[in-house]
Design a protein around this motif. Structure first.
Motif, PDB file in Angstrom:
ATOM      1  N   PRO A 110       4.967  15.865  -1.689  1.00 41.20           N
ATOM      2  CA  PRO A 110       6.338  16.278  -1.784  1.00 41.20           C
ATOM      3  C   PRO A 110       6.745  17.083  -3.173  1.00 41.20           C
ATOM      4  O   PRO A 110       6.302  16.324  -4.037  1.00 41.20           O
ATOM      5  CB  PRO A 110       7.064  15.138  -1.489  1.00 41.20           C
ATOM      6  CG  PRO A 110       6.309  13.984  -1.744  1.00 41.20           C
ATOM      7  CD  PRO A 110       5.085  14.478  -1.575  1.00 41.20           C
ATOM      8  N   PRO A 111       7.478  18.020  -3.193  1.00 41.46           N
ATOM      9  CA  PRO A 111       7.923  18.635  -4.551  1.00 41.46           C
ATOM     10  C   PRO A 111       8.933  17.751  -4.931  1.00 41.46           C
ATOM     11  O   PRO A 111       9.903  17.031  -4.161  1.00 41.46           O
ATOM     12  CB  PRO A 111       8.492  19.827  -4.120  1.00 41.46           C
ATOM     13  CG  PRO A 111       8.581  20.115  -2.708  1.00 41.46           C
ATOM     14  CD  PRO A 111       7.894  18.876  -2.048  1.00 41.46           C
ATOM     15  N   MET A 112       8.992  17.448  -6.318  1.00 40.74           N
ATOM     16  CA  MET A 112       9.758  16.514  -6.934  1.00 40.74           C
ATOM     17  C   MET A 112      10.893  17.282  -7.847  1.00 40.74           C
ATOM     18  O   MET A 112      10.425  18.387  -8.484  1.00 40.74           O
ATOM     19  CB  MET A 112       8.720  15.575  -7.822  1.00 40.74           C
ATOM     20  CG  MET A 112       8.052  14.922  -6.972  1.00 40.74           C
ATOM     21  SD  MET A 112       8.516  13.656  -5.762  1.00 40.74           S
ATOM     22  CE  MET A 112       9.271  12.250  -6.908  1.00 40.74           C
ATOM     23  N   ARG A 113      12.062  16.991  -7.711  1.00 43.90           N
ATOM     24  CA  ARG A 113      12.923  17.531  -8.933  1.00 43.90           C
ATOM     25  C   ARG A 113      13.490  16.612  -9.728  1.00 43.90           C
ATOM     26  O   ARG A 113      13.635  15.165  -9.496  1.00 43.90           O
ATOM     27  CB  ARG A 113      14.212  17.914  -7.848  1.00 43.90           C
ATOM     28  CG  ARG A 113      14.913  16.926  -7.175  1.00 43.90           C
ATOM     29  CD  ARG A 113      16.222  17.351  -6.496  1.00 43.90           C
ATOM     30  NE  ARG A 113      16.603  16.552  -5.696  1.00 43.90           N
ATOM     31  CZ  ARG A 113      16.882  16.583  -4.367  1.00 43.90           C
ATOM     32  NH1 ARG A 113      16.944  18.075  -3.560  1.00 43.90           N
ATOM     33  NH2 ARG A 113      17.446  15.655  -3.681  1.00 43.90           N
ATOM     34  N   ALA A 114      13.500  17.011 -11.113  1.00 41.51           N
ATOM     35  CA  ALA A 114      14.000  15.930 -12.166  1.00 41.51           C
ATOM     36  C   ALA A 114      15.521  15.728 -12.063  1.00 41.51           C
ATOM     37  O   ALA A 114      16.199  16.533 -11.786  1.00 41.51           O
ATOM     38  CB  ALA A 114      13.823  16.673 -13.481  1.00 41.51           C
ATOM     39  N   LEU A 115      15.725  14.495 -12.162  1.00 39.90           N
ATOM     40  CA  LEU A 115      17.064  13.890 -12.174  1.00 39.90           C
ATOM     41  C   LEU A 115      17.474  13.488 -13.869  1.00 39.90           C
ATOM     42  O   LEU A 115      18.648  13.042 -13.908  1.00 39.90           O
ATOM     43  CB  LEU A 115      17.266  12.664 -11.195  1.00 39.90           C
ATOM     44  CG  LEU A 115      16.908  12.834  -9.853  1.00 39.90           C
ATOM     45  CD1 LEU A 115      17.039  11.617  -8.945  1.00 39.90           C
ATOM     46  CD2 LEU A 115      17.915  13.964  -9.314  1.00 39.90           C
TER      47      LEU A 115
END
Length: 152
Positions: A110-115
């Motif tokens: 899964p693509p991950m997005r930075a928080l």
């Protein structure tokens, strides 16, 4: 009047008993073959040659205080927080591979997005069940690797 127990009765009993045992064994063998490919690594010889290197990397990473919390939020999005000595630290990138060890489906990445501050979340939710999650994070020039089983 009762009928006597004859050799034919014994034969029918034995055929029935062993027929059930053989049928259950065939069913279990069929299920085992179709639910687990048996492949853990692509090339076991190459993996055995690299094992000590992987072990040394893991010990070095642990000695430097690196760890990660891996889980899922209530909406089943994977969450990853990279920590050093118990504090979240920013990393330049995170990649995740998740598979269900009790299934033969291909692993998902899964693509991950930075928080922010070393925290990442998958863009899409994952299915329910037991997952083995492997994380690779890049912190400066160091490549960090983590693995954890989670239940969603």
């Amino acid at each position: 009047m009762t009928r006597p127990f004859t050799g034919w009765h014994m034969l029918a009993t034995m055929v029935g008993f062993f027929g059930i045992v053989i049928a259950v064994n065939v069913l279990m063998a069929r299920e085992a073959i179709h639910t687990f490919s048996g492949e853990v690594v692509e090339n076991s010889y190459v993996a055995s040659q690299r094992f000590n290197h992987w072990l040394a990397d893991a010990r070095s990473q642990q000695a430097a205080g690196w760890s990660a919390t891996i889980g899922a939020d209530p909406d089943r999005h994977l969450t990853v927080t990279v920590l050093q000595n118990g504090h979240a630290v920013p990393v330049s990138s995170v990649s995740v591979e998740a598979d269900q060890p009790l299934d033969t489906i291909l692993p998902t990445q899964p693509p991950m997005r930075a928080l922010g501050a070393g925290r990442f979340q998958s863009a899409k939710p994952i299915g329910s069940g037991r997952w083995r999650v492997r994380v690779q994070a890049k912190a400066g020039v160091r490549m960090l690797r983590f693995e954890q089983d989670i239940a969603v």
